[in-house]
Enzyme design. Structure first.
Site, PDB file in Angstrom:
ATOM      1  N   GLY A 137     -46.753 -49.923 -18.547  1.00  0.00           N
ATOM      2  CA  GLY A 137     -47.553 -49.412 -19.656  1.00  0.00           C
ATOM      3  C   GLY A 137     -48.793 -48.707 -19.146  1.00  0.00           C
ATOM      4  O   GLY A 137     -48.847 -48.246 -17.997  1.00  0.00           O
ATOM      5  N   SER A 138     -49.809 -48.655 -19.980  1.00  0.00           N
ATOM      6  CA  SER A 138     -51.026 -47.927 -19.643  1.00  0.00           C
ATOM      7  C   SER A 138     -51.799 -48.616 -18.525  1.00  0.00           C
ATOM      8  O   SER A 138     -51.692 -49.834 -18.329  1.00  0.00           O
ATOM      9  CB  SER A 138     -51.924 -47.796 -20.876  1.00  0.00           C
ATOM     10  OG  SER A 138     -52.525 -49.040 -21.195  1.00  0.00           O
ATOM     11  N   THR A 139     -52.596 -47.830 -17.821  1.00  0.00           N
ATOM     12  CA  THR A 139     -53.390 -48.381 -16.727  1.00  0.00           C
ATOM     13  C   THR A 139     -54.430 -49.370 -17.241  1.00  0.00           C
ATOM     14  O   THR A 139     -54.638 -50.431 -16.626  1.00  0.00           O
ATOM     15  CB  THR A 139     -54.067 -47.246 -15.951  1.00  0.00           C
ATOM     16  OG1 THR A 139     -53.051 -46.462 -15.316  1.00  0.00           O
ATOM     17  CG2 THR A 139     -55.006 -47.784 -14.888  1.00  0.00           C
ATOM     18  N   GLY A 175     -52.647 -52.487 -18.075  1.00  0.00           N
ATOM     19  CA  GLY A 175     -52.088 -53.051 -16.853  1.00  0.00           C
ATOM     20  C   GLY A 175     -53.123 -53.721 -15.975  1.00  0.00           C
ATOM     21  O   GLY A 175     -52.855 -54.752 -15.350  1.00  0.00           O
ATOM     22  N   GLU A 198     -46.227 -51.124 -13.205  1.00  0.00           N
ATOM     23  CA  GLU A 198     -45.974 -49.681 -13.188  1.00  0.00           C
ATOM     24  C   GLU A 198     -46.795 -49.085 -14.309  1.00  0.00           C
ATOM     25  O   GLU A 198     -46.526 -49.319 -15.485  1.00  0.00           O
ATOM     26  CB  GLU A 198     -44.488 -49.385 -13.369  1.00  0.00           C
ATOM     27  CG  GLU A 198     -44.137 -47.968 -12.945  1.00  0.00           C
ATOM     28  CD  GLU A 198     -43.829 -47.071 -14.116  1.00  0.00           C
ATOM     29  OE1 GLU A 198     -44.716 -46.252 -14.462  1.00  0.00           O
ATOM     30  OE2 GLU A 198     -42.744 -47.181 -14.688  1.00  0.00           O
ATOM     31  N   CYS A 206     -44.029 -41.536 -18.191  1.00  0.00           N
ATOM     32  CA  CYS A 206     -45.083 -41.799 -17.212  1.00  0.00           C
ATOM     33  C   CYS A 206     -44.997 -40.879 -16.007  1.00  0.00           C
ATOM     34  O   CYS A 206     -46.006 -40.616 -15.354  1.00  0.00           O
ATOM     35  CB  CYS A 206     -45.036 -43.261 -16.772  1.00  0.00           C
ATOM     36  SG  CYS A 206     -43.444 -43.742 -16.048  1.00  0.00           S
TER      37      CYS A 206
END
Length: 489
Positions: A234-236, A239, A256, A290
């Protein structure tokens, strides 16, 4: 609970040691992003349900790990066969639940099948070793054991594949697993996978799927004491939070995260090939990938002809109903994502970018936008836009292209186009990213190579033998074959 009759009303339960209704009072409403049709509604899983799912996975794993390699392989291969038989059904689900085009949905189903096929090789893999010892009469053995239970949080953009790439290897290496799919895609991101493995003969409890609302469960899914590995895609921003919680609770994070992928076009590139690749790599699945192209970095000598050809190609990309097999760009997942992308575009224009192509926006449908004369400091170059909006950054040299590509906290995927393969390879080596492709675009997935990012794009690797490593742990057993002499006793 009285369930209304919707087209997909057969999907009303979570898989928690068997199929049952969630115990939350809140309702999950699954909608088609193209026409806003409600597909199904059902009760969310609660914190208690998540606890039960983890307990079930832990209990089932103790038996599952001792199931023979032959039987594990048989179940995985049967799951692969079931997916082949259900391919059109799975494509239809991806179209209505995620807004995928037929092309994208077809590719995703094939990727998920390959995930299982690769995982089916794991049970019979002998990754252990026997090593010498400096102590007389001793033998050192290194074993690969299952980690125990995996907790997996999976996304909405490629839900079937990005969930299966965790589920299949986790199961194949003898683990139990609990999946929390995204609320937009609970069916393709978890429930249909649980059904497939159930039909394949996977023992109840090994795989559990909890469709839960983050506002209700908080961090309990990650902080639960049972899982040893937390997989997150998912999003940084999310994450980093998940990863910090995992480490705080002494769990291994497999992350990831977001990308800001550079597509570099050097001055000796084949222009037509580069334009064709850029069109695919930017507009596939509305840019909601992504590893999609986020920044096109091009030598100024080729800037104007590239822009002209790229604009022509973008005009031919069909936008509309994802059920139409000719459609390439279907709907964005929701209006929030559309508005976010439009905000990034508008801010970048304010910063000096030229709006070369302004697409129409209707509901969740967004036609291609193209911004030129972008600099790497602008909003669209600094953020993963996750939409069919392309930005083109002119540079004056190979060195400047490399510097621009690296001038980001992200490092997931990338691409380099050059008339010289060796030159392209040398540039690729200098871009700090987990994956990069010479004379191709950025969207590539193969099942025998490592998939993952550097910097803020993640930790760990999926696919191939690297997935085997993520979901196993090494154990050293020494064997003293003859009595050892000690300096004192």
């Amino acid at each position: 609970m009285t369930v209304k009759t919707y087209k997909y009303s057969n999907w009303t339960n979570n898989m928690i040691n068997g199929w049952r209704e969630g115990s939350s009072e809140k309702i999950c409403s699954v909608t088609n992003p193209y026409n806003e049709e409600i597909l199904t509604e059902f009760k969310f899983a609660s914190k208690d349900d998540i606890n039960e799912a983890y307990q079930a996975a832990e209990k089932a794993q103790k038996s599952w790990t001792n199931v023979s390699a032959l039987e594990k392989v048989s179940i995985l291969e049967k799951a692969s066969d079931i997916m082949k038989d259900k391919k059109e059904e799975l494509i239809e689900l991806l179209i209505v639940e995620t807004g995928s085009s037929y092309l994208k949905a077809s590719i995703e189903v094939d990727c998920a099948i390959q995930d299982i096929k690769l995982a089916a090789t794991f049970p019979s893999m002998n990754r252990g070793s026997i090593r010498p010892s400096s102590i007389p009469g001793k033998e050192n053995r290194v074993y690969h054991d299952p980690v125990g239970v995996v907790g997996a949080i999976t996304p909405w953009n490629w839900p079937l594949h990005l969930t299966m790439r965790v589920v299949a290897p986790a199961i194949a290496t003898g683990n139990g697993i609990v999946v929390k799919p995204d609320l937009h895609t609970p069916i393709t991101g978890g429930l249909i996978i649980a059904k497939i493995f159930e039909e394949a003969g996977l023992p109840t409890g090994v795989l559990n799927v909890t469709v839960a609302d983050l506002e209700e469960i908080g961090d309990s899914f990650v902080e639960h004491p049972i899982p040893s590995v937390i997989s997150f895609t998912g999003s940084t921003a999310a994450g980093k939070h998940v990863g910090s919680l995992a480490v705080k609770n002494v769990k291994k994070p497999a992350l990831e995260l977001g990308g800001n992928n550079a597509f570099i076009v050097l001055d000796d590139a084949n222009l037509d090939e580069a334009v064709s690749a850029a069109t695919f790599g930017k507009f596939m699945h509305s840019g909601q990938i992504c590893i999609a192209i986020n920044r096109i970095i091009i030598d100024r000598k080729l800037y104007e002809p590239f822009v002209e050809k790229f604009m022509d190609q973008a005009e031919n990309v069909k936008v509309g109903d994802p059920r139409d097999h000719d459609t390439i760009i279907g709907p964005m997942i929701n209006r929030k994502q559309v508005d976010r992308a439009l905000g990034i575009i508008n801010k970048s224009v304010e910063q000096g970018a030229k709006l070369l192509k302004k697409g129409n926006v209707e509901g969740n449908l967004m036609e291609p936008f193209i911004l030129g004369d972008v600099t790497n400091e602008m909003e669209i170059a600094q953020n993963e836009v996750f939409a069919p909006a392309a930005c083109i950054i002119p540079v004056d040299s190979e060195e400047e292209a490399i510097q621009a590509a690296n001038d980001t906290p992200f490092g997931l995927s990338g691409a380099v186009f050059s008339g010289s393969l060796e030159r392209g390879i040398e540039v690729a080596k200098q871009v700090r990213t987990g994956m990069i492709h010479v004379n191709d675009q950025t969207i590539n997935v193969e099942h025998n190579v490592p998939f993952g990012g550097e910097k803020s794009s993640g930790l760990g690797r999926y696919c191939g033998e690297w997935a085997f490593e993520e979901f196993t742990t090494e154990k050293w057993i020494s064997v003293q074959k003859k009595a050892r002499e000690f300096p004192f006793s």
